[in-house]
Scaffold this motif. Sequence first.
Motif, PDB file in Angstrom:
ATOM      1  N   HIS A  62       3.999   5.400   4.500  1.00  0.00           N
ATOM      2  CA  HIS A  62       3.499   4.344   2.542  1.00  0.00           C
ATOM      3  C   HIS A  62       1.853   3.522   3.662  1.00  0.00           C
ATOM      4  CE1 HIS A  62       5.630   5.308  -0.382  1.00  0.00           C
ATOM      5  NE2 HIS A  62       6.898   5.021   0.315  1.00  0.00           N
ATOM      6  N   GLY A  63       2.311   4.360   5.083  1.00  0.00           N
ATOM      7  CA  GLY A  63       0.132   2.945   5.640  1.00  0.00           C
ATOM      8  C   GLY A  63       1.081   3.059   6.998  1.00  0.00           C
ATOM      9  N   LYS A  64       2.446   2.911   6.948  1.00  0.00           N
ATOM     10  CA  LYS A  64       3.040   1.880   7.774  1.00  0.00           C
ATOM     11  C   LYS A  64       3.021   2.951   9.481  1.00  0.00           C
ATOM     12  CE  LYS A  64       6.980   0.401   5.586  1.00  0.00           C
ATOM     13  NZ  LYS A  64       8.463   0.731   5.496  1.00  0.00           N
ATOM     14  N   LYS A  65       2.280   2.971  10.219  1.00  0.00           N
ATOM     15  CA  LYS A  65       1.603   3.480  11.657  1.00  0.00           C
ATOM     16  C   LYS A  65       2.701   4.401  12.834  1.00  0.00           C
ATOM     17  CE  LYS A  65      -3.121   1.969  12.380  1.00  0.00           C
ATOM     18  NZ  LYS A  65      -4.596   1.448  13.289  1.00  0.00           N
ATOM     19  N   ALA A  66       3.194   2.893  13.021  1.00  0.00           N
ATOM     20  CA  ALA A  66       4.026   2.812  14.573  1.00  0.00           C
ATOM     21  C   ALA A  66       5.090   4.185  14.148  1.00  0.00           C
ATOM     22  CB  ALA A  66       5.178   1.300  14.779  1.00  0.00           C
TER      23      ALA A  66
END
Length: 93
Positions: A56-60
């Motif tokens: 959901h768009g969380k990069k880490a």
Amino acid sequence: MTFVVRPAGSRFPEPGLSLSSLDAMHTMTSRNYWIGVVSRSHVQIGVKGGFIQLNHGKKAPVQRLRAGDGLAMYSPRTEYPDGEPLQSLLPSA
């Protein structure tokens, strides 16, 4: 959600290890294996477009993926968020 799957032949982590210890074990292996939890429709969109979408768009967490890592896609539902239950591993390539 992304999970690290221990490489074949590695020892199962002992109870009580911290997440940082597990993360250190993860970075020490030459090839890591991942399971992406994504609806079937999102897997199909990614396959058609030549990309994978998860987190959901969380990069880490996604930035921990490296070239040569193994990836399997698990779809709990046909559509997000209210599709029919599917509970299936799907091809991601």
